[in-house]
Design a protein around this motif. Structure first.
Motif, PDB file in Angstrom:
ATOM      1  N   GLN A 192       0.856  -1.189   0.000  1.00 37.91           N
ATOM      2  CA  GLN A 192       0.000   0.000   0.000  1.00 37.91           C
ATOM      3  C   GLN A 192       0.886   1.230   0.000  1.00 37.91           C
ATOM      4  O   GLN A 192       1.867   1.301   0.729  1.00 37.91           O
ATOM      5  N   VAL A 193       0.545   2.185  -0.853  1.00 34.25           N
ATOM      6  CA  VAL A 193       1.363   3.390  -1.011  1.00 34.25           C
ATOM      7  C   VAL A 193       0.501   4.614  -0.745  1.00 34.25           C
ATOM      8  O   VAL A 193      -0.599   4.730  -1.278  1.00 34.25           O
ATOM      9  N   ILE A 194       0.997   5.492   0.111  1.00 33.09           N
ATOM     10  CA  ILE A 194       0.296   6.752   0.383  1.00 33.09           C
ATOM     11  C   ILE A 194       1.221   7.882  -0.028  1.00 33.09           C
ATOM     12  O   ILE A 194       2.328   8.005   0.486  1.00 33.09           O
ATOM     13  N   THR A 195       0.788   8.687  -0.997  1.00 37.49           N
ATOM     14  CA  THR A 195       1.595   9.807  -1.453  1.00 37.49           C
ATOM     15  C   THR A 195       0.752  11.070  -1.381  1.00 37.49           C
ATOM     16  O   THR A 195      -0.474  11.014  -1.446  1.00 37.49           O
ATOM     17  N   GLY A 196       1.403  12.188  -1.239  1.00 36.46           N
ATOM     18  CA  GLY A 196       0.636  13.420  -1.176  1.00 36.46           C
ATOM     19  C   GLY A 196       1.508  14.627  -0.909  1.00 36.46           C
ATOM     20  O   GLY A 196       2.729  14.548  -0.935  1.00 36.46           O
TER      21      GLY A 196
END
Length: 726
Positions: free
Chosen positions: A146-150
């Motif tokens: 799972q990847v969270i980018t922002g």
């Protein structure tokens, strides 16, 4: 957003009708191939027998404006065009909004959902967030991770003054590029509710060049959808894994093939050079007549002659036979000449290339730094390319022991049987900042001589990507022991306290006892290595800075890990020794609780562990938040003292925090005082409440030191799947 819900309802009939349809190995010849003015090429199709598999089913919504709708896992997406030659689809993606208006649909509006299967976000897209005091995220998946980018934005006030058109450096607008192979499920946007703002915040994915920030967008954005680019593949097997003789394999034809350098999941087809067409249809790639389309490079005095898959430029003054003979003779002469000088040139080329890489990787800068202090403090060895290749068996994949944001770490064995860790940097754009950071780590580690700081053995600058050689620490990182597989063999409190004491001692040495004060700037469990005897080693000095003796603070581009990042440093860009104190306070909380500092899997009120921990500490209910693996029925006095010390380290103002030397002495005192005392003492004190950073981002985030970004910068987290103990 609401139109999408209506379209989803229309789609139910289509989904049910096609629920039992399997892959289609070949397409029918009488298929409808358009919806309005949009072409629908194979492997996509509008009806059974016209598409390859149900993942490529397209439904034409003729009841509205005629826009084609692609249903991916029952999600309707408006298609603008499809290019099978590039395996791309241009679609319209939702914009997420947050207006802090407490409207009933706000929870729906601040999320833009999209479920993807065999489709991924192209790296030709960008992610934008618009608004003041805005946190925006894309939550997706890359393979099994799972990847969270922002990114985050700030504003001095709610006006558009100070915002520059076309600039997305963090003031009212931030921008982030995408990595390859990223699928995603939703876009989220939220705001700092403690600051009264009248305008809305927005977040969206858009094709590069599809959006240019205007300061007026802060007050009136007015868009619900933005064009974005998706890429896709066939099935779940790569070109190397798929049976190319199978009936349902699509890359068939004399002039088309499978894209071998695409590593999946799935495979992609392409037309060979000199040919064009739909590579997913057998024998559809036809010769390009470069002479007619004007893509040749013949001069005005030459005649362009089309050939199968190529073209030739023929001079008018010479017959074709003479040109052929002359070309053959010249080619033979050049071949003989090349053979004659090959051996000499090869050696010279290698020497020139090594010298080029040595300069490119900062070798001259390193020599100047060594000569500047007489070289007495820098003991690192310069390794050759051959030595490191032999030590790692040519950088065999089985030798990889870790990967990070700036490179890969290999386990190696030197000729004298010394086991080492070799950090090989990633191939990135060679900027002065990256060269400075690499040489900075060499210089800093060369100045340090402490049992709790990882030892630098040497470096290699002769290759395109530079390498550092460290002592090998065999027992992983503190993060692994607290949150990885080994957390089920939990380390007891005595070991945790000793790790805290040793880490504080190492940081105190860096701040106070080193020849030039050193601020680590990225203290976190992932940078604390543990050896087989549970002795800790502070590592990863790529972000560290030397502080001149006559200065107490240093102005820098903000860099560190959100969650561990000093809020005062984040807002002022003034780096001080107290910045490491704050980060160490966060590590103390993690040692006490055994929990990640920020975790989306926890309830919203508990996502920020720092505020959650302080609240329990001040309510004297500390037992509820301590690590359950410590198996405590009451809170020991030494844990209370360490918790109060962590609280002081986490003061918002650096001046109110203790120094690392004071922290180290107090931890040692706590450890010594508990030897002859009863360990179970209930705390009755209630220290003054402390001010803490409000509304930190709800996930730990890497903030990169990039000269092309603003002070808020961008962050990216890869969260590994949960591991269930046996």
């Amino acid at each position: 957003m609401y139109s999408r819900i209506l379209l989803a309802a229309v789609a139910v009939v289509v989904v049910v009708a096609n629920a039992f349809l399997g892959p289609v190995s070949s397409q029918q010849t009488d298929c409808e191939r358009s919806c309005g003015d949009i072409d629908i090429p194979f492997p996509f199709g509008l009806e059974e027998g016209c598409y390859h598999s149900k993942d490529q089913l397209v439904t034409c919504n003729r009841s509205s404006a005629g826009d084609p709708i692609l249903f991916l896992n029952k999600s309707p997406i408006v298609i603008k065009n499809m290019v099978p030659a590039d395996s791309t689809i241009r679609v319209m993606g939702d914009v997420a909004h947050d207006c802090n208006d407490n409207s009933p649909d706000q929870d729906i509006r601040n999320k833009a959902w999209l479920s993807l299967k065999n489709f991924w976000i192209s790296d030709d897209n960008s992610f934008f967030a618009i608004g003041c005091q805005t946190d925006a995220y894309v939550i997706g998946r890359k393979k099994k991770d799972q990847v969270i980018t922002g990114c985050v934005t700030t504003c001095d006030d709610n006006s558009s003054s100070g915002n520059t058109n076309g600039s997305c450096s963090g003031n009212g607008c931030c921008e982030m590029t995408f990595q390859k192979g990223l699928g995603y499920s939703k876009v989220m946007v939220s705001r700092n509710n403690t600051i009264p703002l009248k305008s809305c915040s927005h977040a969206f994915v858009v094709e590069k060049g599809g959006y240019n920030f205007l300061s007026t967008d802060l007050a009136d954005f007015g868009k619900e959808e933005m064009p974005m680019l998706l890429v896709w593949a066939i099935g779940d097997k790569t070109c190397k894994e798929v049976d190319k003789g199978a009936d349902d394999f699509l890359c068939k034809g004399d002039h088309q093939g499978c894209v071998e350098d695409y590593d999946g999941p799935g495979y992609r087809c392409h037309c060979k050079e000199g040919y064009a067409g739909n590579p997913y249809i057998k024998d559809n790639c036809a010769n390009i007549d470069e002479c007619k389309v004007g893509t040749h490079n013949c001069t005005e005095k030459q005649k362009c002659v089309d050939k199968e898959g190529d073209f030739a430029c023929i001079g008018n003054e010479l017959p074709i036979v003479q040109i052929s003979i002359g070309t053959s003779v010249a080619g033979l002469f050049l071949l003989l000449l090349f053979t004659w000088i090959y051996l000499g040139l090869k050696r010279r080329k290698n020497l020139i290339l090594r010298e080029k890489f040595f300069k490119q990787n900062g070798g001259i800068m390193l020599q100047q730094r060594i000569s500047g202090d007489g070289g007495s403090q820098i003991q690192a060895k310069l390794f050759t390319v051959e030595e490191l290749e032999k030590a790692t068996n040519n950088y065999d994949q089985s030798k990889i022991i870790g990967k990070g944001g700036f490179g890969t770490v290999y386990k190696g064995v030197l000729p004298d049987d010394i086991i080492v860790a070799i950090k090989k940097s990633k191939i990135v754009d060679q900027t002065q900042t990256q060269v400075d950071q690499f040489i900075n780590e060499v210089i800093i580690l060369s100045r340090i001589n402490h049992r709790n700081v990882v030892k630098l053995i040497g470096c290699c600058l002769e290759t395109e990507v530079p390498s550092l050689v460290y002592e090998f620490i065999p027992n992983g990182t503190l993060f692994d022991h607290l949150h990885g597989v080994s957390k089920y063999k939990a380390i007891n409190w005595d070991i945790r306290l000793r790790i805290a004491i040793e880490t504080a001692g190492a940081l105190s040495y860096l701040h106070s006892a080193a020849s030039v004060p050193i601020i680590h700037r990225d203290v976190k469990p992932m940078n604390i290595l543990i050896d087989s005897s549970y002795v800790e080693k502070v590592a990863d000095f790529g972000a560290s800075r030397l502080i001149p003796m006559d200065q107490k603070e240093l102005a820098t581009m903000v860099q560190g890990t959100l969650g561990y990042l000093d809020p005062e440093y984040f807002h002022t860009s003034q780096l001080t020794e107290k910045s490491d104190v704050y980060s160490f306070g966060v590590v103390l909380v993690e040692l006490l609780t055994g929990k990640k500092i920020i975790d989306f899997d926890r309830p919203e009120k508990e996502r920020n562990l720092i505020k959650h921990f302080i609240a329990f500490l001040e309510k004297e209910t500390l037992l509820e938040v301590l690590d359950e693996h410590l198996q405590l029925k009451e809170v020991p006095h030494d844990i209370i003292l360490v918790s109060r010390l962590a609280q002081r380290c986490l003061h918002l103002k650096g001046d109110e925090r203790p120094t690392m030397k004071e922290v180290a002495l107090e931890l040692e005192g706590i450890s010594a005082s508990m030897i002859d005392k009863h360990p179970w003492v209930k705390n009755t004190s209630n220290e003054e409440a402390t001010e803490y950073l409000p509304n930190e981002p709800s996930e730990s985030c890497e903030v990169t030191d990039d000269s092309n970004t603003g002070p808020t910068d961008f962050y990216s987290i890869i969260r590994k799947p949960k591991i269930t103990p046996i």
